[in-house]
Scaffold this motif. Sequence first.
Motif, PDB file in Angstrom:
ATOM      1  N   HIS A  16       0.841  -1.197   0.000  1.00  3.27           N
ATOM      2  CA  HIS A  16       0.000   0.000   0.000  1.00  3.27           C
ATOM      3  C   HIS A  16       0.874   1.244   0.000  1.00  3.27           C
ATOM      4  O   HIS A  16       1.810   1.363   0.784  1.00  3.27           O
ATOM      5  CB  HIS A  16      -0.897   0.027   1.249  1.00  3.27           C
ATOM      6  CG  HIS A  16      -2.034  -0.919   1.172  1.00  3.27           C
ATOM      7  ND1 HIS A  16      -3.294  -0.525   0.810  1.00  3.27           N
ATOM      8  CD2 HIS A  16      -2.075  -2.253   1.392  1.00  3.27           C
ATOM      9  CE1 HIS A  16      -4.094  -1.576   0.837  1.00  3.27           C
ATOM     10  NE2 HIS A  16      -3.373  -2.639   1.190  1.00  3.27           N
ATOM     11  N   ASN A  20      -1.628   4.515  -4.439  1.00  2.00           N
ATOM     12  CA  ASN A  20      -2.287   3.325  -4.962  1.00  2.00           C
ATOM     13  C   ASN A  20      -1.754   2.070  -4.277  1.00  2.00           C
ATOM     14  O   ASN A  20      -0.984   2.139  -3.327  1.00  2.00           O
ATOM     15  CB  ASN A  20      -2.116   3.238  -6.483  1.00  2.00           C
ATOM     16  CG  ASN A  20      -0.638   3.314  -6.869  1.00  2.00           C
ATOM     17  OD1 ASN A  20       0.252   3.027  -6.046  1.00  2.00           O
ATOM     18  ND2 ASN A  20      -0.368   3.697  -8.124  1.00  2.00           N
ATOM     19  N   ILE A  21      -2.165   0.930  -4.820  1.00  2.00           N
ATOM     20  CA  ILE A  21      -1.719  -0.376  -4.321  1.00  2.00           C
ATOM     21  C   ILE A  21      -0.830  -0.987  -5.390  1.00  2.00           C
ATOM     22  O   ILE A  21      -1.191  -1.021  -6.576  1.00  2.00           O
ATOM     23  CB  ILE A  21      -2.915  -1.290  -4.039  1.00  2.00           C
ATOM     24  CG1 ILE A  21      -3.829  -0.646  -2.985  1.00  2.00           C
ATOM     25  CG2 ILE A  21      -2.449  -2.648  -3.550  1.00  2.00           C
ATOM     26  CD1 ILE A  21      -5.105  -1.393  -2.780  1.00  2.00           C
ATOM     27  N   CYS A  38      -2.227  -2.064  -8.975  1.00  2.00           N
ATOM     28  CA  CYS A  38      -3.318  -3.027  -8.728  1.00  2.00           C
ATOM     29  C   CYS A  38      -4.572  -2.278  -8.270  1.00  2.00           C
ATOM     30  O   CYS A  38      -4.509  -1.515  -7.304  1.00  2.00           O
ATOM     31  CB  CYS A  38      -2.872  -4.039  -7.662  1.00  2.00           C
ATOM     32  SG  CYS A  38      -4.060  -5.370  -7.417  1.00  2.00           S
ATOM     33  N   LYS A  39      -5.698  -2.480  -8.959  1.00  2.00           N
ATOM     34  CA  LYS A  39      -6.959  -1.817  -8.599  1.00  2.00           C
ATOM     35  C   LYS A  39      -7.586  -2.521  -7.398  1.00  2.00           C
ATOM     36  O   LYS A  39      -7.541  -3.748  -7.280  1.00  2.00           O
ATOM     37  CB  LYS A  39      -7.911  -1.850  -9.786  1.00  2.00           C
ATOM     38  CG  LYS A  39      -9.255  -1.149  -9.489  1.00  2.00           C
ATOM     39  CD  LYS A  39     -10.178  -1.211 -10.674  1.00  2.00           C
ATOM     40  CE  LYS A  39      -9.674  -0.323 -11.809  1.00  2.00           C
ATOM     41  NZ  LYS A  39     -10.650  -0.262 -12.920  1.00  2.00           N
ATOM     42  N   GLU A  40      -8.191  -1.735  -6.534  1.00  2.00           N
ATOM     43  CA  GLU A  40      -8.875  -2.294  -5.360  1.00  2.00           C
ATOM     44  C   GLU A  40     -10.386  -2.275  -5.597  1.00  2.00           C
ATOM     45  O   GLU A  40     -10.951  -1.280  -6.036  1.00  2.00           O
ATOM     46  CB  GLU A  40      -8.535  -1.485  -4.109  1.00  2.00           C
ATOM     47  CG  GLU A  40      -9.191  -2.062  -2.852  1.00  2.00           C
ATOM     48  CD  GLU A  40      -8.826  -1.285  -1.599  1.00  2.00           C
ATOM     49  OE1 GLU A  40      -9.136  -1.752  -0.495  1.00  2.00           O
ATOM     50  OE2 GLU A  40      -8.221  -0.190  -1.726  1.00  2.00           O
ATOM     51  N   SER A  42     -14.393  -3.861  -3.966  1.00  2.00           N
ATOM     52  CA  SER A  42     -15.089  -4.411  -2.804  1.00  2.00           C
ATOM     53  C   SER A  42     -15.567  -5.821  -3.104  1.00  2.00           C
ATOM     54  O   SER A  42     -15.850  -6.165  -4.269  1.00  2.00           O
ATOM     55  CB  SER A  42     -16.267  -3.513  -2.433  1.00  2.00           C
ATOM     56  OG  SER A  42     -17.018  -4.088  -1.391  1.00  2.00           O
ATOM     57  N   PHE A  61      -7.052  -6.244  -6.302  1.00  2.00           N
ATOM     58  CA  PHE A  61      -6.992  -6.402  -4.850  1.00  2.00           C
ATOM     59  C   PHE A  61      -8.422  -6.305  -4.315  1.00  2.00           C
ATOM     60  O   PHE A  61      -9.152  -5.367  -4.628  1.00  2.00           O
ATOM     61  CB  PHE A  61      -6.113  -5.303  -4.249  1.00  2.00           C
ATOM     62  CG  PHE A  61      -5.998  -5.376  -2.755  1.00  2.00           C
ATOM     63  CD1 PHE A  61      -5.170  -6.315  -2.151  1.00  2.00           C
ATOM     64  CD2 PHE A  61      -6.715  -4.506  -1.946  1.00  2.00           C
ATOM     65  CE1 PHE A  61      -5.066  -6.374  -0.775  1.00  2.00           C
ATOM     66  CE2 PHE A  61      -6.620  -4.573  -0.565  1.00  2.00           C
ATOM     67  CZ  PHE A  61      -5.783  -5.509   0.027  1.00  2.00           C
ATOM     68  N   SER A  63     -11.122  -6.224  -1.101  1.00  2.00           N
ATOM     69  CA  SER A  63     -11.291  -5.943   0.326  1.00  2.00           C
ATOM     70  C   SER A  63     -12.753  -6.133   0.711  1.00  2.00           C
ATOM     71  O   SER A  63     -13.649  -6.102  -0.143  1.00  2.00           O
ATOM     72  CB  SER A  63     -10.862  -4.514   0.640  1.00  2.00           C
ATOM     73  OG  SER A  63     -11.617  -3.582  -0.135  1.00  2.00           O
ATOM     74  N   PRO A  69      -8.360  -6.160   3.870  1.00  2.00           N
ATOM     75  CA  PRO A  69      -7.940  -6.998   2.731  1.00  2.00           C
ATOM     76  C   PRO A  69      -8.434  -8.429   2.853  1.00  2.00           C
ATOM     77  O   PRO A  69      -8.418  -9.000   3.936  1.00  2.00           O
ATOM     78  CB  PRO A  69      -6.415  -6.917   2.779  1.00  2.00           C
ATOM     79  CG  PRO A  69      -6.083  -6.560   4.182  1.00  2.00           C
ATOM     80  CD  PRO A  69      -7.189  -5.703   4.666  1.00  2.00           C
ATOM     81  N   TYR A  72      -6.746 -11.500  -3.516  1.00  2.00           N
ATOM     82  CA  TYR A  72      -6.603 -10.909  -4.843  1.00  2.00           C
ATOM     83  C   TYR A  72      -7.224 -11.819  -5.891  1.00  2.00           C
ATOM     84  O   TYR A  72      -7.560 -12.986  -5.637  1.00  2.00           O
ATOM     85  CB  TYR A  72      -5.122 -10.679  -5.147  1.00  2.00           C
ATOM     86  CG  TYR A  72      -4.351 -11.966  -5.352  1.00  2.00           C
ATOM     87  CD1 TYR A  72      -4.182 -12.503  -6.631  1.00  2.00           C
ATOM     88  CD2 TYR A  72      -3.808 -12.660  -4.268  1.00  2.00           C
ATOM     89  CE1 TYR A  72      -3.495 -13.695  -6.814  1.00  2.00           C
ATOM     90  CE2 TYR A  72      -3.126 -13.844  -4.449  1.00  2.00           C
ATOM     91  CZ  TYR A  72      -2.974 -14.366  -5.720  1.00  2.00           C
ATOM     92  OH  TYR A  72      -2.303 -15.549  -5.901  1.00  2.00           O
TER      93      TYR A  72
END
Length: 544
Positions: A16, A20-21, A38-40, A42, A61, A63, A69, A72
Amino acid sequence: MASLVEKEDPKRVFLHTDQNILLLSRSSEGAGIQYLPCKEVSSDVEVAHVVNDLQDDTCIFVSDSNGQPMGYLTSQVLSKKLYSAYHYLHTYIETILETIDESCTVIDRDQNVLAWTGGAEQIFSIKKEDIIGKPITDFFKPDHLELLNTLQDGTSVYHRQHKARDNQVVLINSNPVYLDEEIIGAVVSELDITSQIKLNKELYKATERLFHLEKEVSKLTSTNDPFMKIRGSSPQLKKTFNKFKKAATTDANILIYGESGVGKEMFAKSVHAMREDEHAPFVAINCGAIPEPLFESEIFGYEKGAFSGANQNGKKGKVELAQGGTLLLDEIGEMPLDMQVKMLRLLQENKFYSVGGTKEKEGNFRLVAATNQDLGTMVKEGKFREDLYYRLNVVGIEVPPLRKRPEDIIELTHYFLNEISIKYNRPIHGISQEVMQALLHYQWPGNIRELKNVVERLVVFAEDGEIKLEDLPFEPKAIHAANGTNKVFSDTTGRSLSDRLQVVEKDIIVKELEKVNGNKAVCAENLQVTRATLYNRIKKLGIK
């Protein structure tokens, strides 16, 4: 979504940053590390959204709803997970299709067979391995395939009799298969009812023979109770029977009150049968159907040459024809006042003159009169002679209208169904509770005559032996169930029942779609119907 997420992988680490991630990925040889954005997302996001994201990103990613988290997803991981889920679901569907006894057939948009159950093999004698993957039209005539109609226009069918082959009748349900509001196939389930149809026809023929035999036996067999021919067993009708039976043991004049269509003449005939021998005449005259100038000649007859155009040999009147029997004056309230005077003399002295005659004749008969009017009120208004009223009304008996004896509606309905279905050679399987409730809650202004006409209409319009609610000639009243809902909708707009139900259904669907912002999947779930059914109703009702 959560079940598709990969939890751990020693070769991948997420880093993190403030912006971004990053995904730190170690190569399989152990040399070098890749840093990839890497896009996060839900965990409650739809799978379709994830598939679109993976077209642009190597990894996603995931969460939970609290931002913690979970793991992935990559294209490779998602493919394996989705295949596993597909295989899992496919196994269940295969087991369901192998377990059910009914015939179930599934075709795609090209009319190729995708599913063919053991029930289908038994009904149509075609093996699964011989038909799967082949066009269904290779095995059946297109005009015998209701499934093709469903595929082409999206029409659903429920419990419809269908001729699958020349010697085979099945009961079918069918539905189109929708994907993104496009028909991609069709499903049909079929139950072979050929043997039931044959048995029903045999039962119908036996019932027909029994019905005719019953009529012949009643003609040949004398009975001590002629009122048995009048259908009905309600307490009100039984009380009426008892009154007539007591009156029939005397020579007293009987005045029958009752609305039009209650069967006043049948009661008069039953009284006649009780107090006369079998050869005694029963003569009925409808006072409302005779022109006033001809009334006297119809009642008393006339001598030859009595008036211009008269029969040269003269003619006997109803009174003379009823000698030794019963004279029924139906609709007595319609008798002209001047004729009432002559009728009064006949009843007082039992004597009369024919029109143009000079010789007095004897009147030897028993009188029964009938009316659907209130003669007492007519007397007060000067429309009926008081002295004749009291002479007629020695024994006054009212025949209760059909609405006051609803128990008889059930018996009469079944009797007329049997009689009329035999008359038209149209077997009827029965009458639904919904239709019977509508008949029971109707007021029947035309009484038994109207009920018979309605039943005849239902038989005429019946399809495959099924009587339908929409074929009733009147609007069913609202019947309130215990939960407060209406089983039958009532309206006064003059539209048919089918049209009104569609208006209500359309309103329900539109409101439900508005609640869920047009999400058809959620709407179908809330309405407890399949998505295919919802799409079909939306299309049929013209909902935009």
